[in-house]
Design a protein around this motif. Structure first.
Motif, PDB file in Angstrom:
ATOM      1  N   GLN A  82      36.254  45.972  42.853  1.00  0.00           N
ATOM      2  CA  GLN A  82      36.502  45.407  42.152  1.00  0.00           C
ATOM      3  C   GLN A  82      37.947  45.630  40.714  1.00  0.00           C
ATOM      4  OE1 GLN A  82      34.964  42.086  40.472  1.00  0.00           O
ATOM      5  NE2 GLN A  82      36.536  41.905  39.599  1.00  0.00           N
ATOM      6  N   ALA A  83      38.100  46.448  40.916  1.00  0.00           N
ATOM      7  CA  ALA A  83      39.548  46.934  40.415  1.00  0.00           C
ATOM      8  C   ALA A  83      40.372  46.481  41.625  1.00  0.00           C
ATOM      9  CB  ALA A  83      39.365  48.199  39.898  1.00  0.00           C
ATOM     10  N   ALA A  84      40.189  47.564  42.187  1.00  0.00           N
ATOM     11  CA  ALA A  84      41.466  46.819  43.521  1.00  0.00           C
ATOM     12  C   ALA A  84      42.053  45.746  43.827  1.00  0.00           C
ATOM     13  CB  ALA A  84      41.112  47.665  45.020  1.00  0.00           C
ATOM     14  N   ARG A  85      40.892  44.771  43.810  1.00  0.00           N
ATOM     15  CA  ARG A  85      41.021  43.546  43.293  1.00  0.00           C
ATOM     16  C   ARG A  85      41.866  42.860  42.613  1.00  0.00           C
ATOM     17  NH1 ARG A  85      42.474  37.927  42.907  1.00  0.00           N
ATOM     18  NH2 ARG A  85      40.773  36.382  44.621  1.00  0.00           N
ATOM     19  N   GLU A  86      41.748  43.457  41.408  1.00  0.00           N
ATOM     20  CA  GLU A  86      42.604  42.799  40.375  1.00  0.00           C
ATOM     21  C   GLU A  86      43.714  43.380  40.124  1.00  0.00           C
ATOM     22  OE1 GLU A  86      40.366  44.692  37.004  1.00  0.00           O
ATOM     23  OE2 GLU A  86      39.232  43.050  37.178  1.00  0.00           O
ATOM     24  N   SER A  87      44.229  44.414  41.404  1.00  0.00           N
ATOM     25  CA  SER A  87      45.527  44.938  40.816  1.00  0.00           C
ATOM     26  C   SER A  87      45.951  44.581  42.477  1.00  0.00           C
ATOM     27  CB  SER A  87      44.918  46.571  41.519  1.00  0.00           C
ATOM     28  OG  SER A  87      46.663  47.353  41.868  1.00  0.00           O
ATOM     29  N   MET A  88      45.733  44.062  43.128  1.00  0.00           N
ATOM     30  CA  MET A  88      46.193  43.069  44.208  1.00  0.00           C
ATOM     31  C   MET A  88      46.840  41.583  43.842  1.00  0.00           C
ATOM     32  SD  MET A  88      43.626  43.653  47.287  1.00  0.00           S
ATOM     33  CE  MET A  88      42.766  44.794  47.375  1.00  0.00           C
ATOM     34  N   LYS A  90      47.555  41.012  40.739  1.00  0.00           N
ATOM     35  CA  LYS A  90      48.789  41.595  39.686  1.00  0.00           C
ATOM     36  C   LYS A  90      49.709  41.967  40.254  1.00  0.00           C
ATOM     37  CE  LYS A  90      49.224  44.224  35.189  1.00  0.00           C
ATOM     38  NZ  LYS A  90      48.908  44.620  34.273  1.00  0.00           N
ATOM     39  N   ALA A  91      50.105  42.325  40.806  1.00  0.00           N
ATOM     40  CA  ALA A  91      50.864  42.204  41.919  1.00  0.00           C
ATOM     41  C   ALA A  91      51.609  41.780  42.759  1.00  0.00           C
ATOM     42  CB  ALA A  91      50.670  44.686  42.485  1.00  0.00           C
ATOM     43  N   GLY A  92      51.159  41.287  43.623  1.00  0.00           N
ATOM     44  CA  GLY A  92      50.810  40.531  44.704  1.00  0.00           C
ATOM     45  C   GLY A  92      51.423  38.691  44.448  1.00  0.00           C
ATOM     46  N   GLN A  93      51.716  39.432  42.634  1.00  0.00           N
ATOM     47  CA  GLN A  93      52.177  37.592  41.737  1.00  0.00           C
ATOM     48  C   GLN A  93      52.924  36.828  42.912  1.00  0.00           C
ATOM     49  OE1 GLN A  93      51.800  38.338  37.754  1.00  0.00           O
ATOM     50  NE2 GLN A  93      50.591  36.973  37.331  1.00  0.00           N
ATOM     51  N   ALA A  94      54.156  37.464  42.820  1.00  0.00           N
ATOM     52  CA  ALA A  94      55.368  36.505  43.401  1.00  0.00           C
ATOM     53  C   ALA A  94      54.667  35.991  44.868  1.00  0.00           C
ATOM     54  CB  ALA A  94      56.657  38.117  43.950  1.00  0.00           C
TER      55      ALA A  94
END
Length: 538
Positions: A82-88, A90-94
């Protein structure tokens, strides 16, 4: 500062390039194709796992379903995923915004580009694509757009901040990397630096020349607490020297899958490098067996089992020239390998158009022949069949082609006049359906029948034998069929004697024997040496 003993990077150290914790395969690396794959392929796999982990566990525990789009978290918990998914996200917003904007532009053209001029539509192009695309019609007046790819790599969607390399001390089994992210674990040391950083060259040069490990760790940004783990990746044993073939010989070494090294006494050509590591429990050639300098690397096409950033990054300073197929010039499913490699820090990259020849050295050259098939009938042009001529020997690497039209090679002047010393051809004659690789890039839905019919498949035995006869091949090698177990996490398969491609290899051997020539299946490792000849007298 006291001097430290200089050490070598161990040959068993695995270095996997990751983007937002996913293995960095080519269609993920390119910002525009990567945007659609992140949104429509990778995040949905994670979301599916988070909703029903028991289903994913059931599938990934079944060895017959290895490679299916189900996530294996290994030692990670549900909360870790779940934390990895949130990071993906957020960091992959563009990238996620770019994916939405590609959809918006497609819809805009369908609604408003009805045959009239495109000029009024440019102000309506979504922000992430403004100034990075050209709006066009084809000759049937269907609207489309092409990317200025170099500008995509300078856009926010390239997301260099999401790039890292994950180091492990030894190879170990892992899930299929296109279905499961590579999540942090105690066995991994992750270093967050973009792939184009020259610091990676310093690390990988340590396979050949010793380095001051604490100093290198400091330059790479390794945390003090990770220094013991980083230091353990090194030892004091120098690598064995590489021995080229004797002068007057041409040596072929099959490294695995489609990776083949061609050497004369002074020159080397490496094709489609996807190379394993020492210490994985199997007998095969590894990075240790390559020459210190590789005069030319040839990439036949864009698929991830032929273009391996993992291998190429570790060889970046050792390669003279990388030869790649010429791309179509900005179409979505056909990214440019040259533009990508330049963005990744490779400086000497040369495109070859069909029938162009690159002289590597005296008596060694590479010619790009047309490549038909294996791309599900999409208009993809970043693909060639390399013909390597070395020491008067002619070796053709047909990789995954399907020889659909015999007249093609008849039309190439002089091709069949001189016999081939060896034809290398893949027999992956089943292949995956169109959606398996290209699904996120497609505009509109395809019927199940058409999706199943348009496959990523190569030749069968009969087609390969016909091609061998047409080109007067003296020897035939079946290869590039995903048979090596140490590459299973990348190819999704390994050796199965009952599999159709392996059965086809046996048929090809029989067909060849009936004509009085030899054929064999390349698996794990192989080697053959020819005496150099004067091509004017052969």
């Amino acid at each position: 500062m006291p001097a430290h003993q200089k050490l070598y990077l161990r040959p068993s150290v695995v270095a996997q390039p990751l983007l937002h914790r996913w293995y960095a395969w080519p269609y993920l690396l390119a910002p525009h194709t990567g945007a659609l794959n992140l949104r429509d392929r990778l995040l949905p796999i994670v979301d599916s796992y988070l909703k029903a982990p028991h289903i994913h566990e059931s599938v990934t525990s079944d060895p017959h379903r290895y490679g299916a789009p189900f996530l294996d978290p290994q030692s990670a918990t549900h909360d870790d995923v779940q934390a990895a998914r949130e990071s993906m996200a957020k960091a992959g917003q563009a990238r996620l915004q770019l994916a939405d904007d590609i959809d918006e532009l497609r819809a805009l053209l369908q609604e408003k580009a009805l045959g009239g001029p495109m000029e009024p539509l440019y102000p309506l192009v979504p922000d992430s694509l403004r100034g990075r695309v050209e709006l066009v019609y084809d000759t049937a007046h269907r609207p489309s757009f092409r990317f200025f790819e170099s500008l995509m790599y300078s856009s926010p969607a390239y997301e260099r901040h999401g790039q890292c390399i994950s180091l492990t001390a030894v190879p170990s089994p892992q899930p299929f990397v296109y279905s499961s992210p590579v999540l942090p674990s105690p066995e991994r040391l992750d270093i967050d630096l973009p792939f184009d950083s020259p610091l990676w060259d310093e690390l990988f040069a340590a396979r050949l020349e010793p380095v001051d490990v604490p100093h290198l760790a400091q330059r790479l940004g390794v945390a003090d607490g990770d220094l013991p783990a980083f230091t353990a990746l090194f030892h004091d044993a120098p690598p064995a020297p590489h021995t080229p073939p004797p002068a007057g010989d041409v040596r072929m070494r099959y490294l695995n899958h489609a990776s083949v090294l061609i050497e004369t006494g002074t020159t080397s050509v490496l094709l489609d490098p996807l190379i394993g590591y020492t210490g994985d429990g199997y007998e095969h050639y590894t990075l240790e067996d390559l020459p210190r300098h590789i005069d030319a690397v040839v990439i036949s096409h864009f698929h991830s089992d032929h273009f391996s950033l993992e291998t190429l990054l570790q060889l970046r300073t050792r390669i003279g020239t990388i030869l790649v197929p010429r791309a179509s010039g900005g179409s979505l499913p056909d990214p440019s390998l040259k533009t990508m490699l330049q963005a990744l820090g490779f400086s000497n990259v040369q495109e070859l158009a069909e029938l162009e020849t690159h002289r590597v050295a005296d008596g060694v050259e590479v010619t790009a022949l047309p490549f038909v098939g294996e791309h599900a009938d999409l208009d993809i042009r970043t693909k060639v069949v390399p013909l390597v001529q070395a020491g008067g020997r002619r070796l053709l690497f047909a990789t995954d082609i399907t020889p659909l039209e015999p007249a093609l090679y008849n039309n190439i002047p002089g091709l069949a006049e001189t016999p081939l010393d060896a034809l290398f051809i893949g027999l992956e004659c089943v292949g995956a359906p169109l959606n398996w690789l290209y699904g996120p890039l497609l505009e509109g839905k395809l019927s199940r029948e058409h999706n199943a019919g348009r496959r990523l498949k190569g030749s069968n035995a009969a087609q390969a034998d016909e091609l061998a006869q047409q080109l007067n091949a003296r020897h035939v090698y079946a290869y590039a069929m995903g048979l090596e177990p140490w590459l299973k996490h990348l190819t999704g398969s390994d050796y199965d004697p009952e599999a159709e491609p392996v059965q086809q290899a046996a048929v090809l051997t029989q067909l060849s024997a009936e004509r009085g020539i030899t054929a064999e299946l390349l698996r794990n490792r192989g080697e053959r040496t020819w005496s150099a000849v004067d091509p004017t007298k052969s």
